[in-house]
Design a protein around this motif. Structure first.
Motif, PDB file in Angstrom:
ATOM      1  N   ASN A  13       0.119  -7.114 -35.284  1.00 38.59           N
ATOM      2  CA  ASN A  13       0.714  -8.496 -35.785  1.00 38.59           C
ATOM      3  C   ASN A  13       1.099  -8.526 -36.886  1.00 38.59           C
ATOM      4  O   ASN A  13       0.971  -7.553 -37.881  1.00 38.59           O
ATOM      5  N   LEU A  14       1.451  -9.801 -37.425  1.00 44.19           N
ATOM      6  CA  LEU A  14       2.049  -9.947 -38.766  1.00 44.19           C
ATOM      7  C   LEU A  14       1.099 -10.497 -39.827  1.00 44.19           C
ATOM      8  O   LEU A  14       1.219 -10.251 -40.932  1.00 44.19           O
ATOM      9  N   HIS A  15       0.202 -11.084 -39.413  1.00 46.19           N
ATOM     10  CA  HIS A  15      -0.887 -11.556 -40.068  1.00 46.19           C
ATOM     11  C   HIS A  15      -2.367 -11.399 -39.673  1.00 46.19           C
ATOM     12  O   HIS A  15      -2.600 -11.389 -38.423  1.00 46.19           O
ATOM     13  N   ALA A  16      -3.347 -11.319 -40.398  1.00 46.83           N
ATOM     14  CA  ALA A  16      -4.618 -11.329 -39.899  1.00 46.83           C
ATOM     15  C   ALA A  16      -5.812 -11.846 -40.695  1.00 46.83           C
ATOM     16  O   ALA A  16      -5.481 -11.950 -42.223  1.00 46.83           O
ATOM     17  N   ASP A 104       0.994 -13.674 -35.352  1.00 51.15           N
ATOM     18  CA  ASP A 104       2.472 -13.616 -35.905  1.00 51.15           C
ATOM     19  C   ASP A 104       2.707 -14.669 -36.799  1.00 51.15           C
ATOM     20  O   ASP A 104       3.852 -14.895 -37.138  1.00 51.15           O
ATOM     21  N   ARG A 105       1.677 -15.545 -36.820  1.00 47.27           N
ATOM     22  CA  ARG A 105       2.060 -16.997 -37.480  1.00 47.27           C
ATOM     23  C   ARG A 105       0.505 -17.226 -38.444  1.00 47.27           C
ATOM     24  O   ARG A 105      -0.285 -17.352 -37.991  1.00 47.27           O
ATOM     25  N   ASN A 109      -2.932 -18.558 -37.419  1.00 48.89           N
ATOM     26  CA  ASN A 109      -4.571 -18.190 -38.053  1.00 48.89           C
ATOM     27  C   ASN A 109      -5.285 -18.874 -38.801  1.00 48.89           C
ATOM     28  O   ASN A 109      -6.437 -19.235 -38.461  1.00 48.89           O
ATOM     29  N   TYR A 110      -4.700 -19.916 -39.437  1.00 51.52           N
ATOM     30  CA  TYR A 110      -5.465 -20.831 -40.405  1.00 51.52           C
ATOM     31  C   TYR A 110      -6.070 -21.947 -39.378  1.00 51.52           C
ATOM     32  O   TYR A 110      -7.269 -22.219 -39.548  1.00 51.52           O
ATOM     33  N   ILE A 111      -5.280 -22.523 -38.483  1.00 53.11           N
ATOM     34  CA  ILE A 111      -5.797 -23.226 -37.571  1.00 53.11           C
ATOM     35  C   ILE A 111      -6.944 -22.585 -36.664  1.00 53.11           C
ATOM     36  O   ILE A 111      -8.208 -23.500 -36.656  1.00 53.11           O
ATOM     37  N   PHE A 133      -1.599  -8.681 -43.993  1.00 59.22           N
ATOM     38  CA  PHE A 133      -0.410  -8.757 -43.647  1.00 59.22           C
ATOM     39  C   PHE A 133       0.299  -7.542 -43.188  1.00 59.22           C
ATOM     40  O   PHE A 133       0.121  -6.577 -43.643  1.00 59.22           O
ATOM     41  N   ARG A 134       1.359  -7.755 -42.091  1.00 59.66           N
ATOM     42  CA  ARG A 134       2.217  -6.361 -42.183  1.00 59.66           C
ATOM     43  C   ARG A 134       3.384  -6.220 -43.104  1.00 59.66           C
ATOM     44  O   ARG A 134       3.903  -7.375 -43.557  1.00 59.66           O
ATOM     45  N   TYR A 135       3.334  -4.972 -43.478  1.00 55.65           N
ATOM     46  CA  TYR A 135       4.386  -4.768 -44.705  1.00 55.65           C
ATOM     47  C   TYR A 135       5.427  -3.824 -44.123  1.00 55.65           C
ATOM     48  O   TYR A 135       5.084  -2.739 -43.544  1.00 55.65           O
ATOM     49  N   LEU A 136       6.581  -4.390 -44.161  1.00 52.35           N
ATOM     50  CA  LEU A 136       8.025  -3.654 -43.787  1.00 52.35           C
ATOM     51  C   LEU A 136       7.641  -3.205 -42.509  1.00 52.35           C
ATOM     52  O   LEU A 136       7.120  -3.914 -41.431  1.00 52.35           O
ATOM     53  N   ASP A 137       8.079  -1.917 -41.851  1.00 54.44           N
ATOM     54  CA  ASP A 137       7.925  -1.351 -40.586  1.00 54.44           C
ATOM     55  C   ASP A 137       6.555  -0.846 -40.017  1.00 54.44           C
ATOM     56  O   ASP A 137       6.545   0.277 -39.671  1.00 54.44           O
ATOM     57  N   GLY A 138       5.470  -1.764 -40.568  1.00 54.42           N
ATOM     58  CA  GLY A 138       4.141  -0.909 -40.316  1.00 54.42           C
ATOM     59  C   GLY A 138       3.621   0.171 -41.427  1.00 54.42           C
ATOM     60  O   GLY A 138       3.058   0.976 -40.991  1.00 54.42           O
TER      61      GLY A 138
END
Length: 320
Positions: A13-16, A104-105, A109-111, A133-138
């Motif tokens: 994912n994009l965010h954790a 991915d949002r 995650n906050y909610i 957070f995801r950085y560039l292409d993993g």
């Protein structure tokens, strides 16, 4: 058939968000009930925000497990293997619970974290909330692809989920190891790319393994393979970079189906040929070259039980 928590084998994912919690005294009975509700809470939000690919994991610390679930304990489940090693500073955090939320949002995650906090607030103290957070292409913040040998497809489940033949009660659960690594990017970025590649043992662009003689025996890649290119991975990694103020590095989460997988890997990276050598004064070989450019200030061991176990354990007739 036991059902695993969906966040264990989920795609990147994009965010954790990582919630580290300590339970208040005497709250075990109500926490068993509420921990079983968290996967349902996440599933409801995942349906509502379907594009976010929300998933999560509820895990219990090694030192709190017997208080929360005294009826049975996963085989070989131990606290983080604290190792007195002059070359690497380690600090174990005493967290009773870990809850991982990924999507991915960041707003989703906050909610999710807000609702989990409201559910658990009367019964726990929040020690720390980490953000990845995801950085560039993993890639991680070194610029290299993170965990290029990570398993894919059905091998994910084999490496990360407890086999029902070995432990029927804990089938589809997973041993979880959390570390926070701080990077010395100031000195790392002063190295030539060729020097960085030899430390990591992989090509910086493609992530492919270097060829001898550039492939050093204590490069990060070979240490992560227990010294042999042909060795399969031991864990499923879900790492994410973090950056805040002057602190930056990697939040490392590893899932394993066997209790000794992490000890074997981490011991080898520290220079010990076997995990049984942890208590010896000196390691048998040199440690992972990348450890000269990072240190871990947070280490903890957890077990993420199956959804089936969480539901069964909160029933009134469950063995206590």
């Amino acid at each position: 058939m036991a059902r695993e928590q969906l966040g264990i084998c989920a795609e990147a994912n994009l965010h954790a968000s990582y919630l580290l919690l300590n339970a208040l005294e005497g709250q075990e009975a109500i926490l068993r009930q509420k921990l079983a509700r968290i996967p349902l809470l996440l599933a409801r939000l995942a349906d509502h925000f379907s594009e976010a690919q929300l998933s999560g994991v509820v895990a219990v610390g090694a030192d709190y497990w017997d208080s929360l679930y005294p009826g049975a304990r996963p085989q070989g489940f131990k606290a983080f293997p604290f190792i007195a090693n002059d070359s690497l500073a380690l600090a174990e955090i005493w967290a009773d619970l870990l809850i991982v939320v990924r999507s991915d949002r960041q707003d989703v995650n906050y909610i999710a974290c807000q609702q989990i906090g409201q559910l658990l607030k009367p019964h726990v103290d929040l020690l720390e909330q980490l953000q990845g957070f995801r950085y560039l292409d993993g890639r991680d913040l070194t610029g290299f692809i993170d965990a290029p040998q990570n398993p894919k497809g059905s091998l994910k489940r084999k490496l990360s989920l407890v086999d029902p033949l070995n432990q029927p009660v804990f089938a589809a659960g997973s041993y979880l190891y959390l570390q926070r690594w701080h990077y010395d990017l100031l000195h790392w970025q002063q190295l030539e790319i060729s020097q960085q590649e030899e430390i990591m043992g992989i090509n910086k662009i493609e992530g492919t393994l270097l060829q001898p003689p550039r492939l050093l025996p204590n490069s990060h890649a070979l240490c992560s393979r227990l010294g042999e290119e042909s060795n399969p991975p031991l864990l499923l990694m879900q790492n994410m970079p973090f950056a805040e103020h002057n602190s930056h590095g990697l939040i490392s989460v590893g899932y394993a189906s066997e209790p000794d997988s992490f000890s074997r890997l981490f011991g080898y990276q520290l220079g010990y040929q076997h995990a049984s050598q942890f208590h010896e004064q000196q390691p048998a070989r040199q440690y992972d070259l990348f450890f000269d450019y990072c240190h871990a200030d947070l280490c903890a061991a957890f077990f993420a039980p199956s959804l089936s176990f969480l539901e069964m354990a909160c029933r009134p007739d469950a063995p206590q």
